[in-house]
Each structure stands twice: as C-alpha cells, then as structure tokens.
Design a protein around this motif. Sequence first.
Motif, short mmCIF file in Angstrom:
data_model
loop_
_atom_site.label_atom_id
_atom_site.label_comp_id
_atom_site.label_asym_id
_atom_site.label_seq_id
_atom_site.Cartn_x
_atom_site.Cartn_y
_atom_site.Cartn_z
N GLY A 39 0.80 -1.22 0.00
CA GLY A 39 0.00 0.00 0.00
C GLY A 39 0.83 1.27 0.00
O GLY A 39 1.84 1.37 0.69
N THR A 40 0.40 2.24 -0.79
CA THR A 40 0.99 3.58 -0.79
C THR A 40 0.03 4.52 -1.49
O THR A 40 -0.76 4.10 -2.35
N ASN A 41 0.09 5.80 -1.12
CA ASN A 41 -0.69 6.80 -1.84
C ASN A 41 0.18 7.63 -2.78
O ASN A 41 -0.32 8.32 -3.65
N ALA A 42 1.50 7.52 -2.61
CA ALA A 42 2.43 8.33 -3.40
C ALA A 42 2.64 7.70 -4.78
O ALA A 42 3.04 6.54 -4.86
N VAL A 43 2.40 8.48 -5.83
CA VAL A 43 2.60 7.93 -7.17
C VAL A 43 4.07 7.59 -7.41
O VAL A 43 4.39 6.65 -8.14
N ARG A 44 4.98 8.35 -6.80
CA ARG A 44 6.41 8.04 -6.95
C ARG A 44 6.73 6.68 -6.33
O ARG A 44 7.38 5.83 -6.96
N ARG A 45 6.27 6.45 -5.10
CA ARG A 45 6.55 5.16 -4.45
C ARG A 45 5.89 4.02 -5.21
O ARG A 45 6.47 2.93 -5.35
N ALA A 46 4.68 4.26 -5.69
CA ALA A 46 3.99 3.21 -6.45
C ALA A 46 4.76 2.86 -7.71
O ALA A 46 4.91 1.68 -8.05
N ALA A 47 5.27 3.87 -8.41
CA ALA A 47 6.01 3.61 -9.65
C ALA A 47 7.31 2.86 -9.36
O ALA A 47 7.65 1.89 -10.06
N TYR A 48 8.02 3.27 -8.33
CA TYR A 48 9.25 2.57 -7.97
C TYR A 48 8.94 1.13 -7.52
O TYR A 48 9.68 0.19 -7.86
N ALA A 49 7.86 0.96 -6.75
CA ALA A 49 7.51 -0.39 -6.27
C ALA A 49 7.20 -1.31 -7.44
O ALA A 49 7.61 -2.48 -7.46
N ARG A 50 6.47 -0.80 -8.44
CA ARG A 50 6.16 -1.64 -9.61
C ARG A 50 7.41 -1.96 -10.41
O ARG A 50 7.50 -3.03 -11.03
N ARG A 51 8.39 -1.06 -10.36
CA ARG A 51 9.64 -1.29 -11.07
C ARG A 51 10.52 -2.30 -10.32
O ARG A 51 11.10 -3.21 -10.92
N LEU A 52 10.63 -2.13 -9.00
CA LEU A 52 11.52 -2.96 -8.19
C LEU A 52 10.89 -4.29 -7.79
O LEU A 52 11.60 -5.29 -7.60
N LEU A 53 9.56 -4.31 -7.64
CA LEU A 53 8.86 -5.49 -7.14
C LEU A 53 7.71 -5.84 -8.09
O LEU A 53 6.53 -5.74 -7.73
#
Length: 325
Positions: free
Chosen positions: A130-144
């Motif tokens: 879970g995250t609300n930050a689009v930056r964290r979401a984008a990095y998470a989809r890239r890394l995980l």
Amino acid sequence: MTRFRIGTRKSTMALAQTEEIARRLSAAIPSLDIEIVRFETTGDTDQTSKLLTHGGKGGAFVAEIRRAMLTGELHAAMHSLKDMPGNEETPALVVAALLSRDPPGDVLVLRQGLSLDDFRREGGRGFKIGTNAVRRAAYARRLLPNADVIHFRGAADTRIRKLDGGELQRLPDGGAVGPADALIMARSGLERVGLADRASYDFPIADMLPAVGQGIVAVECAASDWETRRILSTIDDPVARACADAEREVLWVLNGHCNSPIAGFATIAGMQMTLTASVLDEAGDRFIEAQRTGPADRPRELGRAVGLELLAQGAAELIERSRPR
C-alpha cells in the motif's frame, strides 16, 4: 514575552514536527511565547479520495493553513517540504526556515506476523503493498513487479493501524482494496511518530530516490512580515536550504504536477553538491534518471541543468502521460 502562533495539521507526525520547530525557536529566542494552532485540513478529513481530487498535496494539506497566515491569524506554519507544490510560487508567502534534514529514504513496513524472509522468499509475489504516493507506487512496480501495489491513505500511525488490523482501503468509487500486507513509507515519518522499529527494510537511495524535499520540515510565513522572517532565520539550516533549492528547481524545469512520479535528492560534500533526479511512468516501465555534480553555492543552476537533462531524455512525455485528463 512575545506571542508567536504556528499553524499545523492535527496528525501525530505534523504535531511532532511543529513541536520540534517550537523547541528550536525557544532555544534560539527564549522570550518567545509559542502557541501551536492545530488545523484539520481537507486531506486529513477525507481519507478515501486520491489527493489529486483536492488539487494534490498542496490543496489537500497546505491551502487552508496558508489562508490563515494571509489573514493574520498565524505568524507561521509548518509544512513537510515534500507536500508543498514545487512548480509554482505562492503569492505573499515565503519559506523562511528549513530544518536540518531527517533521514530522507523510504522503508518497507510489514504487517505484524509477516517477516522479511516471507517477503523475499516470494519476491513479493502475492503481497499487496500500500501507498498513496505515485512516486513510491512507480518505484515499487519497477523494483517489485510480482507484488500488487494498491492505493492506501492515512497519516503514518493510522496507516500502520489499518495495516495491522487488516482493514480495507475504501476507494472514491465506493469499492475497496486490500487488506495490505506491507506499506512503503518515509523513514522520517516513522521516526517522528515513534514507530521506527516497524521498518523491516530500508530501500537504498540509489534504488528508490526520495521525493523532492523528503525529510525536510519547512516553516512558511507572510513575505511582508519581516519580524517573523528574522525570528525564523535563527533556525534555518543552510545545508537543507541549498539541497532544497536544487531539488525544487528540478520541479520548476519539469513543470511537474501532483500526479507526476518525480524524485530528486541532493547531497553536499565539501564545496560540491551532487544532485540525482528521476522521472518514471506510473507503471514503472519507463525510467529516466540524471545526475550531476557542481558547486554547492549554486544549487539552482545545478537543479536547472539536471532538469534540462531529464527533458532531453524524454521526461516531458512521461509527465504529460501522467497528467489528469
């Protein structure tokens, strides 16, 4: 004693940040009688909608407190610098102090009962992050790429309570997602609310660049209030100021908006500053990064150079694709 009123949000983290401002001001000017005024902003009361609905973080968490300053109700206001719009000036207001930077990185927080070994064993497969930050979401989809990244709102302590309780996250359309198995959060936020022990893994800065200004507490006041500006100058940190100037210049150049996955982080070593910034698409499929080193006393020039390099690599296209339609 001189009365000095500082506005802040009601969240546990915002209050902790404002209390730190008060401690530093009291140490610098013992004659100040500091009063903390709490505001419940739109972003605090609406825990369902995406922040874009309220004009991004600026509209959700900043606008109401700024109005109180402009009417003279407050001398100053606390903001997390990362929540302040970076691609626009605010008429009649100025950031008069920046506190020394707290740890800037992001961490993985696991639901109680889950271990990092569980997470690593499956490479995140089947985990809802879970995250609300689009930056964290984008990095998470890239890394995980094996994990499922979901929308998750709330103050730092509220999010962890919802995580441990297995609560669903309500969505603006009336649906819900979750429960989450893990969250990606700012380490500085966890430390402010006394929950640093919940961090299971620190993402290396090189893998997940922080948001512009992440970990820096800003104090804003009316530009014409020179006495308040003098008072706040006693707690302004020059290193944080220089790094913030460089990072936020990148936002200016890119003309990023609240839905843009943009990251930037500056460090100073001796007389040199190194600035790294990136732009991603929300799916994490495309990734552009630029890094430059230059004189630490010319931070805006360095930020401009990095921003222009990102544009030369195609950043404008990624930002435009993420712009609300």
